[in-house]
Design a protein around this motif. Structure first.
Motif, mmCIF file in Angstrom:
data_model
loop_
_atom_site.group_PDB
_atom_site.id
_atom_site.type_symbol
_atom_site.label_atom_id
_atom_site.label_comp_id
_atom_site.label_asym_id
_atom_site.label_seq_id
_atom_site.Cartn_x
_atom_site.Cartn_y
_atom_site.Cartn_z
ATOM 1 N N VAL A 193 13.716 -26.618 1.474
ATOM 2 C CA VAL A 193 14.145 -27.082 0.159
ATOM 3 C C VAL A 193 14.153 -26.192 -0.563
ATOM 4 C CG1 VAL A 193 13.991 -28.603 -1.819
ATOM 5 C CG2 VAL A 193 12.459 -28.791 0.787
ATOM 6 N N ALA A 194 15.704 -25.976 -0.788
ATOM 7 C CA ALA A 194 16.537 -24.740 -1.621
ATOM 8 C C ALA A 194 17.037 -25.505 -3.265
ATOM 9 C CB ALA A 194 17.088 -24.248 -1.441
ATOM 10 N N VAL A 195 16.719 -24.945 -4.325
ATOM 11 C CA VAL A 195 17.103 -25.636 -5.488
ATOM 12 C C VAL A 195 18.533 -24.632 -6.067
ATOM 13 C CG1 VAL A 195 16.375 -26.446 -8.223
ATOM 14 C CG2 VAL A 195 15.195 -26.503 -5.636
ATOM 15 N N PHE A 196 19.552 -25.006 -6.333
ATOM 16 C CA PHE A 196 20.092 -24.365 -7.172
ATOM 17 C C PHE A 196 19.793 -25.205 -9.000
ATOM 18 C CE2 PHE A 196 23.011 -24.202 -3.747
ATOM 19 C CZ PHE A 196 23.114 -22.598 -3.409
ATOM 20 N N ALA A 197 19.579 -24.889 -10.028
ATOM 21 C CA ALA A 197 19.317 -25.375 -10.908
ATOM 22 C C ALA A 197 20.586 -24.884 -12.272
ATOM 23 C CB ALA A 197 18.152 -25.333 -11.401
ATOM 24 N N ALA A 198 21.016 -24.867 -13.147
ATOM 25 C CA ALA A 198 21.726 -24.560 -14.365
ATOM 26 C C ALA A 198 22.286 -26.257 -15.204
ATOM 27 C CB ALA A 198 22.484 -23.497 -14.088
ATOM 28 N N HIS A 199 21.880 -25.609 -16.318
ATOM 29 C CA HIS A 199 22.893 -26.384 -17.359
ATOM 30 C C HIS A 199 23.751 -26.241 -17.169
ATOM 31 C CE1 HIS A 199 23.367 -29.594 -20.790
ATOM 32 N NE2 HIS A 199 23.736 -29.102 -20.935
ATOM 33 N N GLY A 200 24.798 -27.616 -16.648
ATOM 34 C CA GLY A 200 26.488 -27.575 -16.051
ATOM 35 C C GLY A 200 26.700 -28.117 -14.707
#
Length: 363
Positions: A193-200
């Motif tokens: 399981v990989a995650v990208f995270a950023a506002h927008g």
């Protein structure tokens, strides 16, 4: 030592890294029985009250310390404050000393006069830059940067010393079990399981949101069992094993990070990312570009993997290397948690700001 009231000011009320840092400092000061206040320019709650930048100085008591974190208008905010006031400015991005850009990236004009017209379409960039410098020189504030990288830039352009106080977040005693977190989210224990995270989300320009899907596609072709979450956009959608989530509350993001194997963070520019700190507090190793203050948070080969900025193929190779090695994931996660707890706990951050306030009182 008896402290004067500390008046914090940010642009937004309920979102943004600067707002969260300011609120954590406010909470820490209140635990220490220091009188404090937090004002905003954009009140996002129904019962919120907004203070415009040019009004802040009018609300700042003569005996107080004004602590500025962010604003939509630096010249008006700074101009509103009396030259006799005691002021702290935390630079959460570069806007205090640029012609408008939060991060200059590879702008050739940063060290000279801003171009006219600005290549990034900021109006009257050079005039704006001069106005901000003039107000900083007039007020002589105590300048703070969360990273050494930002401190070096600010000192070069504002001609003043800068204190480094790294950002911090509340650190748990121990992270949530990955098995428990996956069960709550309905994820199989054997999945990667990989995650990208950023506002927008995928529209986050500075966080390479436009490249997330290409990175995901390349990794999925190499690792068929990979599942990926892209968090922070404006919609909820599932595209095969790519799950798009809109902006979620901190508890939900923390649960996801506890369930994941790696945070993919191909940021093009950053100061001292709270997203990276959130990952570390969840024992989640990070693959990131080595830009800005990121190397001050992530230690390459120890708490994550760092690659040269913009090298997408190298980034994908590094992500595959880590995702393919469960033992490396576990060890880097443990090291990330322990390292972050020692360096980036919010109480340590509050003590750093207490030292800055004491220096102002001493002066």
């Amino acid at each position: 030592m008896v402290f004067p009231p500390i008046y914090h000011h940010t642009g937004l009320e309920t979102s943004g890294g600067a707002t969260r840092v300011a609120q954590l400092v406010v909470d820490g000061l209140r635990r220490r029985n220091v009188e404090t206040n937090h004002s905003f320019e954009l009140a996002e709650k129904q019962d919120g009250t907004a203070i415009l930048p040019n009004d802040f100085g009018r609300y700042l008591p003569g005996n107080a310390i004004g602590h500025l974190h962010s604003t939509g208008n630096w010249p008006d905010l700074l101009t509103s404050i009396s030259a006799r006031a005691r002021v702290v400015i935390t630079m959460h991005d570069c806007e205090l000393f640029t012609g408008g850009c939060p991060y200059p990236l590879d702008c050739a004009d940063l060290d000279e006069k801003c171009a006219d017209p600005c290549s990034r379409n900021f109006p009257e960039a050079e005039s704006l830059k001069k106005q901000k410098l003039h107000q900083v020189q007039r007020l002589e504030p105590a300048l703070v940067a969360p990273s050494r990288w930002m401190a070096r830039l600010a000192k070069t352009h504002l001609y003043r010393s800068v204190t480094v106080v790294p950002n911090g977040i509340p650190w748990p005693e121990q992270p949530v079990s990955k098995r428990v977190a996956r069960r709550k989210l309905g994820l199989h224990n054997a999945a990667r399981v990989a995650v990208f995270a950023a506002h927008g989300g995928m529209n986050a320009a500075y966080k390479s949101g436009d490249a997330w899907k290409d990175i995901w596609t390349a990794l999925k072709a190499r690792m068929p069992r990979l599942v990926c979450f892209a968090v922070g956009g404006d919609r909820e959608e599932q595209q095969g094993d790519l799950i798009l989530w809109p902006y979620v509350d901190r508890a939900r993001l923390s649960l996801l990070m506890n369930a994941a194997d790696v945070l993919l963070y191909p940021t093009r520019a950053d100061n001292h990312s709270l997203v990276v700190l959130e990952a570390m507090s969840c024992s989640l190793p990070v693959v990131a570009y080595s830009v800005g203050g990121i190397p001050e948070q992530v230690t390459d080969q120890y708490t994550g993997l760092l690659v040269p900025s913009g090298r997408n193929k190298v980034f994908i190779d590094a992500a595959e290397l880590l995702l393919s090695d469960p033992a490396m994931i576990r060890q880097m996660g443990v090291d990330a948690f322990d390292s972050g707890r020692k360096r980036f706990d919010s109480e340590r951050m509050v003590e750093g700001y207490m030292s800055v306030y004491k220096s102002l009182i001493g002066e």
